[in-house]
Scaffold this motif. Structure first.
Motif, PDB file in Angstrom:
ATOM      1  N   ARG A   1      23.520  29.660  33.994  1.00  0.00           N
ATOM      2  CA  ARG A   1      24.974  29.679  34.067  1.00  0.00           C
ATOM      3  C   ARG A   1      25.621  30.742  33.184  1.00  0.00           C
ATOM      4  O   ARG A   1      26.753  31.128  33.429  1.00  0.00           O
ATOM      5  CB  ARG A   1      25.541  28.311  33.670  1.00  0.00           C
ATOM      6  N   VAL A   2      24.926  31.179  32.154  1.00  0.00           N
ATOM      7  CA  VAL A   2      25.568  32.143  31.245  1.00  0.00           C
ATOM      8  C   VAL A   2      24.885  33.510  31.322  1.00  0.00           C
ATOM      9  O   VAL A   2      25.526  34.519  31.583  1.00  0.00           O
ATOM     10  CB  VAL A   2      25.547  31.627  29.782  1.00  0.00           C
TER      11      VAL A   2
ATOM     12  N   ARG B   1      24.119  40.044  36.439  1.00  0.00           N
ATOM     13  CA  ARG B   1      23.974  40.018  37.891  1.00  0.00           C
ATOM     14  C   ARG B   1      23.745  41.415  38.476  1.00  0.00           C
ATOM     15  O   ARG B   1      22.845  41.617  39.291  1.00  0.00           O
ATOM     16  CB  ARG B   1      25.238  39.415  38.490  1.00  0.00           C
TER      17      ARG B   1
ATOM     18  N   PRO C   1      24.473  35.181  35.310  1.00  0.00           N
ATOM     19  CA  PRO C   1      25.701  35.775  35.859  1.00  0.00           C
ATOM     20  C   PRO C   1      26.140  37.040  35.107  1.00  0.00           C
ATOM     21  O   PRO C   1      26.706  37.948  35.700  1.00  0.00           O
ATOM     22  CB  PRO C   1      26.746  34.671  35.681  1.00  0.00           C
ATOM     23  N   SER C   2      25.853  37.109  33.819  1.00  0.00           N
ATOM     24  CA  SER C   2      26.287  38.265  33.032  1.00  0.00           C
ATOM     25  C   SER C   2      25.461  39.510  33.337  1.00  0.00           C
ATOM     26  O   SER C   2      25.895  40.624  33.066  1.00  0.00           O
ATOM     27  CB  SER C   2      26.188  37.976  31.533  1.00  0.00           C
TER      28      SER C   2
ATOM     29  N   LEU D   1      25.603  35.257  23.013  1.00  0.00           N
ATOM     30  CA  LEU D   1      26.114  34.439  24.121  1.00  0.00           C
ATOM     31  C   LEU D   1      25.291  33.162  24.245  1.00  0.00           C
ATOM     32  O   LEU D   1      25.817  32.081  24.461  1.00  0.00           O
ATOM     33  CB  LEU D   1      26.014  35.214  25.439  1.00  0.00           C
TER      34      LEU D   1
ATOM     35  N   GLY E   1      33.884  43.356  28.707  1.00  0.00           N
ATOM     36  CA  GLY E   1      33.424  42.101  28.109  1.00  0.00           C
ATOM     37  C   GLY E   1      33.322  42.226  26.621  1.00  0.00           C
ATOM     38  O   GLY E   1      33.671  43.235  26.018  1.00  0.00           O
TER      39      GLY E   1
END
Lengths: 263, 358
Positions: free
Chosen positions: A175-176, A182, A179-180, A158, A262
């Protein structure tokens, strides 16, 4: 036909649960008793003890909250960033460092406390040492929880994908990656908060008469005052801790559901 | 090759700290708008080369130039290349739209422009009804289309693809392969595409670079690679092939190679001397059932139905031969047949040159 095996299992669960819950129930009930002697309500019931707790220990509750919240905030930043860095490396030295960072969990709180007093005595007076101690002891929980999640999926991929699209290291992290993960960060934060809230064994050596946390205050209440005040104090602690535990449980369930989703 | 090449790779190599030589010094040029496929078995260095061009790894030496600029020391986020991975690498917390718009958002493009570009990309890869979905709600093929759209949205001057179809099932793979090939032709975007699948390579490539053990064995158009492999490795890796050992024999009308059950007319360009040890490669489609002065006998030992044709294993007594037979010819195991090899398509290598023998 009666399934005796099943009944036996249920009985066992019931007995164990009662064994755990009964003392807590007694404490809760006892906190309303005017005099807890040979029988509990021989002199009627009262709310006086709750008033006393707030009178004597009101500021310990606030102080404990501040310590626990700061511990959580600092460990979210320290723990996730360290875990992220570790998840990207496979070097032998990093493996060793990982063990070192987990060490505070295995060392007796007393030892950590004494070591802290020896090295950072000047921070003790204003209660900073309590904060430092809590951060050190709870760090492994955050670090381990997040690192575990970071290793379940290919977050390096990622990160590389985001880099190829022009995102710099900080943008990628906030940002990547963040959040993934969290739900892992949240459940780590809950664990840290609960541990910090109830931490006694190290804090007992670090507190000063003006800076007392809830569990230490609780000990004082039981030791020097009356068992009824101690009980009321315990109930207040439970009111704070139990909802958090439920939340943590819920969080773990949802994250288990989304963990396999995901790419 | 000329110096107007769009990508110039000059003696780039990669040696890992433990001493593994992932990539020998590579020289490679790619023209603007060209689709170059790096083809080879796993561990041949093709992915390493792609990651070096992408900036995800640093070369141990050598320089990489793109569009006249030396990009060797730039981090990946400064290169502006589109990148598509085997495992999609979509952002799980973002919808299809957000994934595709990510690169534009990073570049702080105006909102209107992002919306316009995202719409254009969604149309390009046919994902209209999935735009609000999350990656976990999409099939593998849909996810990979999002990944392609995301990489193209930033209008990269170079597109890098690392085994983009390998994780998909066979039918989807073929479907998406055709889609990709059409996309490349339409967009005329310079592309470097890594795969271990030679059929995929043939379908997509303008040129193929066949790699083995950290080196480029041969680089050329797909037909060149297939019909004129430069080494035994290339002949055997690209397509199915029969490998025959033989001895060169001088005859009145030129050289012939005796492979035991038959003598083949030598059509190679290397000068030979009588008695040279030879290896001859014959494609299954170049062996046919025919009766004639040049034919030889064999027994059918296995018949495999492939749908569009039969793959037959024929036994000459000294050699088992793979050959293709049209699907309307019925053969039974044990049947004697008479075979012919079309001699103008044979691939000869001289054993004494030996270094290319796998």
């Amino acid at each position: 036909m009666i399934n005796w095996g099943k009944i036996l299992v249920y009985m066992l669960i019931l007995v164990v649960s009662a064994f755990i819950i009964l003392p807590i129930l007694f404490t809760i009930v006892g906190s309303f008793s005017a005099y807890w002697g040979t029988s509990m309500f021989s002199k009627g019931w009262t709310l006086k003890w709750y008033q006393d707790v707030f009178r004597y220990y009101g500021d310990t509750i606030l102080f404990t909250f501040i310590i626990s919240l700061l511990t959580v905030l600092i460990n979210i930043i320290l723990g996730t960033m360290t875990a992220y860095r570790f998840s990207q490396s496979s070097s032998r030295w990093m493996k060793l460092a990982e063990e070192v960072l987990t060490l505070p969990l295995g060392i007796p709180g007393v030892a950590t406390a004494l070591a802290l007093i020896q090295t950072h005595a000047m921070f003790r007076e204003d209660g900073y040492l309590i904060l430092i101690g809590h951060i050190i002891v709870t760090f492994p929980l955050m670090f381990r929880t997040v690192l575990g999640t970071l290793r379940t999926k290919n977050f390096k991929l990622l990160d590389e994908g985001a880099a190829s699209l022009g995102a710099g290291p900080f943008y990628r992290f906030f940002r990547v990656i963040l959040p993934s993960i969290r739900s892992a960060v949240l459940s780590g934060a809950m664990l840290v908060f609960l541990l910090s809230l109830g931490e006694f064994n190290m804090t007992f050596f670090l507190y000063t008469p003006l800076r007392v946390t809830l569990p230490v205050g609780l000990y004082e209440a039981y030791a020097s005052l009356r068992i009824e005040i101690g009980s009321a104090y315990t109930v207040i602690f439970l009111i704070i801790a139990i909802p958090l535990m439920f939340l943590l449980h819920k969080l773990n369930q949802t994250s288990a559901l989304t963990r396999n989703g995901g790419s | 090759m000329n110096n107007r090449a769009y990508i110039r790779i000059e003696d780039v190599f990669k040696t890992y700290p433990d001493g593994t030589e992932a990539l020998q010094p590579i020289r490679l040029e790619v023209q603007e708008g060209e689709v170059l496929v790096l083809l080879g078995p796993s561990g041949c260095g093709k992915s390493t080369l792609l990651r070096l061009i992408a900036g995800l790894e640093n070369p141990s030496g050598g320089r990489i130039h793109v569009g006249g600029a030396d990009i060797t020391d730039l981090p990946p986020e400064k290169r502006g290349f589109g990148l598509v991975f085997q495992q999609y690498a979509l952002f799980p917390t973002m919808t299809v739209e957000e994934n595709i718009g990510f690169g534009l958002k990073v570049r702080k493009k105006p909102k209107q422009e992002i919306i316009r570009k995202v719409n254009e990309m969604i149309e390009l890869v046919n994902l209209e009804q999935w735009r609000k979905r999350y990656p976990s709600q999409l099939s593998g093929g849909q996810q990979q289309r999002v990944a392609v759209a995301r990489a193209l949205a930033i209008e990269p001057n170079l597109l890098l693809m690392d085994e983009p179809l390998t994780a998909l099932d066979a039918q989807l793979k073929e479907h998406l392969r055709i889609e990709l090939a059409q996309l490349f032709r339409r967009l005329k975007i310079t592309t470097i595409y890594v795969t271990h699948d030679q059929i995929e390579a043939m379908a997509i490539a303008d040129r193929i670079a066949v790699m083995n053990k950290g080196k480029i064995e041969q680089i050329g158009k797909p037909e060149e690679i297939y019909h004129h492999p430069a080494s035994a490795f290339v002949a055997q890796f690209v397509g199915q092939v029969n490998r025959l050992e033989g001895i060169a024999r001088k005859r009145d009308d030129g050289f012939r190679v005796n492979v035991g059950f038959h003598e083949l007319r030598y059509t190679g360009e290397q000068p030979l001397t009588d008695g040279d040890l030879m290896t001859v490669f014959v494609r299954p489609e170049d062996i046919s059932i025919a009766d004639g002065p040049d034919s030889f006998a064999a027994t059918v030992s296995e018949v495999i139905f492939l749908g569009d044709r039969f793959r037959v294993i024929a036994d000459t007594g000294t050699q088992r031969l793979l050959m293709d037979v049209p699907n309307d010819v019925l053969l039974q195991n044990g049947k004697m047949i008479s075979l012919n090899i079309s001699e103008n398509k044979l691939i000869f290598t001289k054993e004494s040159a030996g270094r290319n023998t796998p």
